[in-house]
Motif scaffolding. Structure first.
Motif, PDB file in Angstrom:
ATOM      1  N   GLY A 197       0.834  -1.195   0.000  1.00  0.00           N
ATOM      2  CA  GLY A 197       0.000   0.000   0.000  1.00  0.00           C
ATOM      3  C   GLY A 197       0.869   1.245   0.000  1.00  0.00           C
ATOM      4  N   SER A 198       0.290   2.356  -0.379  1.00  0.00           N
ATOM      5  CA  SER A 198       1.052   3.599  -0.402  1.00  0.00           C
ATOM      6  C   SER A 198       1.059   4.254   0.980  1.00  0.00           C
ATOM      7  N   VAL A 199       2.072   5.066   1.202  1.00  0.00           N
ATOM      8  CA  VAL A 199       2.194   5.804   2.448  1.00  0.00           C
ATOM      9  C   VAL A 199       1.283   7.025   2.372  1.00  0.00           C
ATOM     10  N   SER A 200       0.611   7.317   3.469  1.00  0.00           N
ATOM     11  CA  SER A 200      -0.234   8.488   3.554  1.00  0.00           C
ATOM     12  C   SER A 200       0.261   9.379   4.684  1.00  0.00           C
ATOM     13  N   PRO A 223       9.405   0.590   8.852  1.00  0.00           N
ATOM     14  CA  PRO A 223       9.378   1.901   9.492  1.00  0.00           C
ATOM     15  C   PRO A 223       9.382   3.021   8.465  1.00  0.00           C
ATOM     16  N   TYR A 224       8.883   4.178   8.895  1.00  0.00           N
ATOM     17  CA  TYR A 224       8.854   5.358   8.047  1.00  0.00           C
ATOM     18  C   TYR A 224      10.119   6.192   8.272  1.00  0.00           C
ATOM     19  N   THR A 225      10.455   6.981   7.281  1.00  0.00           N
ATOM     20  CA  THR A 225      11.512   7.974   7.406  1.00  0.00           C
ATOM     21  C   THR A 225      10.888   9.337   7.124  1.00  0.00           C
ATOM     22  N   PHE A 226      11.101  10.281   8.027  1.00  0.00           N
ATOM     23  CA  PHE A 226      10.570  11.629   7.884  1.00  0.00           C
ATOM     24  C   PHE A 226      11.721  12.559   7.502  1.00  0.00           C
ATOM     25  N   THR A 285      14.088  12.046  12.508  1.00  0.00           N
ATOM     26  CA  THR A 285      13.778  11.454  11.202  1.00  0.00           C
ATOM     27  C   THR A 285      13.062  10.111  11.301  1.00  0.00           C
ATOM     28  N   SER A 286      13.025   9.517  12.501  1.00  0.00           N
ATOM     29  CA  SER A 286      12.316   8.251  12.684  1.00  0.00           C
ATOM     30  C   SER A 286      10.858   8.452  13.083  1.00  0.00           C
ATOM     31  N   THR A 287      10.556   9.573  13.755  1.00  0.00           N
ATOM     32  CA  THR A 287       9.195   9.809  14.253  1.00  0.00           C
ATOM     33  C   THR A 287       8.545  11.067  13.692  1.00  0.00           C
ATOM     34  N   GLY A 288       9.341  11.982  13.150  1.00  0.00           N
ATOM     35  CA  GLY A 288       8.816  13.252  12.665  1.00  0.00           C
ATOM     36  C   GLY A 288       8.603  14.276  13.770  1.00  0.00           C
ATOM     37  N   GLU A 289       9.040  13.957  14.990  1.00  0.00           N
ATOM     38  CA  GLU A 289       8.822  14.849  16.131  1.00  0.00           C
ATOM     39  C   GLU A 289       9.822  16.005  16.129  1.00  0.00           C
ATOM     40  N   ILE A 290       9.326  17.190  16.491  1.00  0.00           N
ATOM     41  CA  ILE A 290      10.166  18.374  16.657  1.00  0.00           C
ATOM     42  C   ILE A 290      10.268  18.643  18.152  1.00  0.00           C
ATOM     43  N   ALA A 339       9.328   2.010   4.175  1.00  0.00           N
ATOM     44  CA  ALA A 339      10.517   1.156   4.083  1.00  0.00           C
ATOM     45  C   ALA A 339      10.554   0.276   2.837  1.00  0.00           C
ATOM     46  N   ALA A 340       9.413   0.054   2.199  1.00  0.00           N
ATOM     47  CA  ALA A 340       9.376  -0.843   1.047  1.00  0.00           C
ATOM     48  C   ALA A 340      10.080  -0.212  -0.135  1.00  0.00           C
ATOM     49  N   PRO A 341      10.923  -0.963  -0.814  1.00  0.00           N
ATOM     50  CA  PRO A 341      11.586  -0.421  -1.998  1.00  0.00           C
ATOM     51  C   PRO A 341      10.587  -0.274  -3.137  1.00  0.00           C
ATOM     52  N   ALA A 342      10.933   0.534  -4.108  1.00  0.00           N
ATOM     53  CA  ALA A 342      10.065   0.732  -5.259  1.00  0.00           C
ATOM     54  C   ALA A 342       9.955  -0.549  -6.092  1.00  0.00           C
ATOM     55  N   TRP A 343      10.986  -1.370  -6.053  1.00  0.00           N
ATOM     56  CA  TRP A 343      10.959  -2.656  -6.741  1.00  0.00           C
ATOM     57  C   TRP A 343      11.877  -3.619  -6.020  1.00  0.00           C
ATOM     58  N   LYS A 344      11.688  -4.881  -6.262  1.00  0.00           N
ATOM     59  CA  LYS A 344      12.515  -5.888  -5.584  1.00  0.00           C
ATOM     60  C   LYS A 344      12.696  -7.076  -6.512  1.00  0.00           C
ATOM     61  N   GLU A 345      13.950  -7.499  -6.657  1.00  0.00           N
ATOM     62  CA  GLU A 345      14.248  -8.692  -7.433  1.00  0.00           C
ATOM     63  C   GLU A 345      14.181  -9.905  -6.527  1.00  0.00           C
ATOM     64  N   LYS A 346      13.794 -11.006  -7.066  1.00  0.00           N
ATOM     65  CA  LYS A 346      13.784 -12.247  -6.287  1.00  0.00           C
ATOM     66  C   LYS A 346      14.222 -13.392  -7.138  1.00  0.00           C
TER      67      LYS A 346
END
Length: 97
Positions: A8-11, A41-44, A65-70, A90-97
């Motif tokens: 799913g996409s990040v919102s 995990p997300y990166t902010f 950068t891990s939580t977005g907190e100031i 965290a998901a890459p745009a594509w993945k080889e397998k």
């Protein structure tokens, strides 16, 4: 064999519209943007208003950068400024397998 996963996409949702702080005065840490969906995990990333370059907060303040907190206590002034928060999953745009 072939395996395919479609994540799913990040919102990102704005949680704080405006914050006015006073130099050398402590305040409660806050998170201006929250994330959901996608793959944790997300990166902010704190960006300028046009989202064309990384931005920095006034001296004494930090952006997590891990939580977005100031947090922190501003030891310098800053004129009214608009920031953009970029959220990446965290998901890459594509993945080889």
């Amino acid at each position: 064999t072939f395996a395919l996963t479609v994540n799913g996409s990040v919102s990102a949702t704005q949680a704080v519209a405006t914050k006015v702080l006073t130099k050398d005065t402590s305040y409660t840490a806050f998170t201006p943007v929250t994330a959901s969906g996608g793959t944790t995990p997300y990166t902010f990333t704190l960006r300028n208003a046009g989202n064309s370059a990384d931005a920095t907060l006034p001296a004494g303040m930090t952006f997590n950068t891990s939580t977005g907190e100031i947090s922190g206590t501003a030891t310098a002034t800053l004129a009214a400024t608009t920031f953009t928060v970029k959220v990446t999953g965290a998901a890459p745009a594509w993945k080889e397998k």
